[in-house]
Design a protein around this motif. Structure first.
Motif, PDB file in Angstrom:
ATOM      1  N   UNK A   1       0.752  -1.111  -0.187  1.00 43.73           N
ATOM      2  CA  UNK A   1       0.070  -0.166  -0.074  1.00 43.73           C
ATOM      3  C   UNK A   1       0.916   1.172   0.002  1.00 43.73           C
ATOM      4  N   UNK A   2       2.093   1.364   0.551  1.00 38.73           N
ATOM      5  CA  UNK A   2       2.838   2.510   0.752  1.00 38.73           C
ATOM      6  C   UNK A   2       3.385   2.550  -0.527  1.00 38.73           C
ATOM      7  N   UNK A   3       4.032   1.317  -1.078  1.00 32.94           N
ATOM      8  CA  UNK A   3       4.612   1.438  -2.587  1.00 32.94           C
ATOM      9  C   UNK A   3       3.659   2.050  -3.570  1.00 32.94           C
ATOM     10  N   UNK A   4       2.152   1.633  -3.358  1.00 36.85           N
ATOM     11  CA  UNK A   4       1.112   2.562  -4.255  1.00 36.85           C
ATOM     12  C   UNK A   4       1.274   3.883  -4.069  1.00 36.85           C
ATOM     13  N   UNK A   5       1.231   4.334  -2.791  1.00 37.47           N
ATOM     14  CA  UNK A   5       1.021   5.872  -2.382  1.00 37.47           C
ATOM     15  C   UNK A   5       2.342   6.542  -2.933  1.00 37.47           C
ATOM     16  N   UNK A   6       3.495   5.878  -3.187  1.00 41.38           N
ATOM     17  CA  UNK A   6       4.658   6.544  -3.707  1.00 41.38           C
ATOM     18  C   UNK A   6       4.686   6.592  -5.029  1.00 41.38           C
ATOM     19  N   UNK A   7       4.324   5.369  -5.645  1.00 38.53           N
ATOM     20  CA  UNK A   7       4.311   5.496  -6.990  1.00 38.53           C
ATOM     21  C   UNK A   7       3.006   6.228  -8.023  1.00 38.53           C
ATOM     22  N   UNK A   8       1.863   6.108  -7.249  1.00 38.85           N
ATOM     23  CA  UNK A   8       0.610   6.704  -7.799  1.00 38.85           C
ATOM     24  C   UNK A   8       0.672   8.128  -8.161  1.00 38.85           C
ATOM     25  N   UNK A   9       1.120   9.020  -7.352  1.00 40.66           N
ATOM     26  CA  UNK A   9       1.200  10.309  -7.473  1.00 40.66           C
ATOM     27  C   UNK A   9       2.559  10.588  -8.512  1.00 40.66           C
ATOM     28  N   UNK A  10       3.277   9.715  -8.960  1.00 45.09           N
ATOM     29  CA  UNK A  10       4.569   9.838  -9.697  1.00 45.09           C
ATOM     30  C   UNK A  10       4.383   9.502 -11.092  1.00 45.09           C
ATOM     31  N   UNK A  11       3.923   8.341 -11.191  1.00 43.36           N
ATOM     32  CA  UNK A  11       4.055   7.363 -12.367  1.00 43.36           C
ATOM     33  C   UNK A  11       2.686   7.325 -13.318  1.00 43.36           C
ATOM     34  N   UNK A  12       1.837   8.101 -13.095  1.00 42.44           N
ATOM     35  CA  UNK A  12       0.748   7.828 -14.020  1.00 42.44           C
ATOM     36  C   UNK A  12       1.027   7.939 -15.529  1.00 42.44           C
ATOM     37  N   UNK A  13       0.386   7.141 -16.194  1.00 43.46           N
ATOM     38  CA  UNK A  13       0.995   7.034 -17.691  1.00 43.46           C
ATOM     39  C   UNK A  13       0.935   8.395 -18.352  1.00 43.46           C
ATOM     40  N   UNK A  14      -0.232   9.259 -18.156  1.00 44.03           N
ATOM     41  CA  UNK A  14      -0.084  10.596 -19.111  1.00 44.03           C
ATOM     42  C   UNK A  14       0.906  11.289 -18.502  1.00 44.03           C
ATOM     43  N   UNK A  15       1.483  11.311 -17.163  1.00 38.10           N
ATOM     44  CA  UNK A  15       2.591  12.278 -16.411  1.00 38.10           C
ATOM     45  C   UNK A  15       3.751  11.673 -17.203  1.00 38.10           C
ATOM     46  N   UNK A  16       4.000  10.409 -17.407  1.00 37.61           N
ATOM     47  CA  UNK A  16       5.390   9.837 -17.799  1.00 37.61           C
ATOM     48  C   UNK A  16       5.223  10.272 -19.430  1.00 37.61           C
ATOM     49  N   UNK A  17       4.167  10.481 -20.225  1.00 44.05           N
ATOM     50  CA  UNK A  17       4.341  11.120 -21.480  1.00 44.05           C
ATOM     51  C   UNK A  17       4.656  12.280 -21.394  1.00 44.05           C
ATOM     52  N   UNK A  18       4.104  13.061 -20.697  1.00 49.88           N
ATOM     53  CA  UNK A  18       4.101  14.639 -20.399  1.00 49.88           C
ATOM     54  C   UNK A  18       5.766  14.937 -20.150  1.00 49.88           C
TER      55      UNK A  18
END
Length: 481
Positions: A396-413
């Motif tokens: 759950x903490x891994x998700x909380x660390x990754x979700x705000x950072x690694x959304x697909x659209x943000x990676x493309x941007x």
């Protein structure tokens, strides 16, 4: 055919809900701020704190501190990141800012503590700070040649600017105030000052139609398209049409389409700050503290913008428009693709795979954060749901660390700003560090003693110290050269 229709409907619904709920009060000010930083702020003002030659003990904490004040999502932070990077910030501090702002801002930490418990909030801020700085240092070490070249290019572009004018500073601060007024969910911004009802008897029927077109499950963090959202989408389309005619040649001078586009943008922000609710006898409009905050901020922007020389405000609008063209299309594509993929992922799969604190479980949680994007702060109640359904606190903490950072659209941007190679490295580091954070926190929850946790934490800190020493050596070599 049925599956394809479901995927396309999911993508379209995701895009419509996103545009209705998040673009306006978050992204619109962010693009204008990015343009102002690129056009109005001298390079020295950025590089003094975030430059590649600034001592690491100054630049990286400064980047994290700046990010902690912005309660924004992974998409909204990208234009701001692009603005400071284009203006001369080193790749390391810029990446620390990009990492820390969505996951480690004050609002996210406070909300995490209230919903999940103080242990999650403490773990989130500690790991965000440690790994955010670590990722920045690693990026600076790996791409130091590109960073030096980028620094030289910004010298060529912005060497003529010596100091920031009072009017330019006023514009920038007013835009930041506009972003804060539009995004913070705090009293008195959320309080209702007064209400009135417009006689629109068809409002509720239109709302029901929208919910039928874009079905959603609020328990899963999904969002539909409200009556207000449909109005905002319409205004956004008008802005797009008029901005193309009014901003494309803004350097040569403004035309009437320029003022129409800016007027529509201001109107849209004001409408977004209101609360529009269909009721049986019409449309109830609630005047909120946010509406007054947005109105005052817009007035301040106009006041200071009128004091700018013509070349400056034209450059500002051009840079903002350039960021929109560079970033917005990939954002739209990313949100659409995420909506399609979301139709294929079942939450119960995540729950069953992430019920224990294993490497696989943490990787699954990170992957979930990539494809199941939620807007800023919404990831916290969703995390609460998965915790209640049996997800282990570590993943759950891994998700909380990754979700705000690694959304697909943000990676493309981000890739549109710094290139695919650097983006791939950044994504890889975030994934690795998120998994490490989940494993360490999960081990602590499972009863591991501090002595057994000291080894991985010590290795992380030692690696960070070695990387920092290497970076300082590089900086000295560049200075002496």
């Amino acid at each position: 055919m049925e599956l394809m229709l479901k995927l396309l409907t999911g993508g379209a619904g995701s895009l419509a809900a996103y545009l209705a709920a998040h673009v306006l009060l978050c992204l619109l000010p962010a693009f204008f701020i990015a343009g102002a930083m690129a056009a109005l702020i001298p390079k020295a003002s950025i590089t003094r704190w975030l430059g590649r030659s600034t001592p690491a003990y100054v630049s990286y904490p400064a980047a994290a501190a700046a990010g902690s004040l912005l309660a924004v999502c992974s998409c909204t932070i990208v234009p701001l990141f692009a603005g400071i990077y284009r203006k001369g910030a080193g790749i390391g501090p810029a990446m620390t800012f990009l990492f820390f702002a969505p996951a480690g801002n004050i609002m996210a930490l406070a909300y995490t503590g209230s919903i999940l418990g103080p242990e999650f909030a403490v773990a989130r801020v500690v790991f965000c700070l440690m790994f955010g700085i670590g990722i920045g240092i690693l990026m600076a070490l790996v791409f130091w040649r590109d960073d030096a070249s980028h620094d030289a290019q910004t010298d060529t572009l912005f060497a003529a600017q010596a100091s920031i004018a009072p009017a330019a500073l006023g514009v920038l601060l007013s835009l930041v105030a506009l972003l804060i007024a539009g995004t913070l969910k705090l009293w008195p911004l959320t309080t209702t000052v007064g209400t009135f009802t417009l006689p629109l008897p068809w409002a509720m029927a239109w709302q029901d139609t929208l919910f039928g077109w874009v079905p959603f499950d609020a328990a899963k963090g999904e969002e539909g398209v409200s009556f207000q959202g449909s109005v905002l989408i319409g205004l956004l389309l008008l802005i797009s049409a008029t901005a193309w005619k009014g901003m494309e040649d803004i350097i040569e001078g403004a035309n009437h389409w320029t003022w129409v586009a800016l007027g529509l943008a201001a109107t849209t922000l004001l409408v977004a700050a209101l609360r529009l609710t269909p009721v049986p006898d019409g449309l109830e409009i609630a005047l909120t503290g946010r509406a007054f905050g947005v109105a005052l901020s817009l007035g301040a922007v106009w006041f200071y913008a009128r004091q700018l020389p013509a070349d400056d405000w034209r450059s500002w609008l051009w840079e903002a428009w350039r960021f929109v063209k560079q970033i917005f299309l990939v954002l739209v594509i990313g949100v659409f693709v995420v909506g399609m993929v979301r139709q294929l992922i079942r939450p119960e799969w995540i729950e069953s795979l992430a019920g224990s604190n294993t490497v696989l479980a943490n990787l699954v949680a990170v992957g979930f954060g990539v494809f199941m994007y939620f807007p800023t702060l919404v990831e916290v109640p969703v995390a609460r749901m998965f915790l209640d359904l049996g997800m282990h606190p570590g993943p759950l903490l891994a998700y909380l660390m990754a979700d705000p950072e690694l959304s697909l659209q943000s990676m493309l941007m981000v890739a549109a700003v710094i290139g695919r190679t650097k983006t791939a490295a950044y994504v890889g580091w975030v994934a690795v560090f998120s998994v490490c954070a989940g494993l360490i926190f999960g081990a602590w929850v499972d009863g591991a003693g501090w002595t057994s946790l000291a080894l991985p934490l010590g290795l992380c800190l030692a690696g960070l110290a070695v990387a920092l020493a290497w970076l300082r050596r590089r900086q000295r070599q560049v200075v002496t050269a």
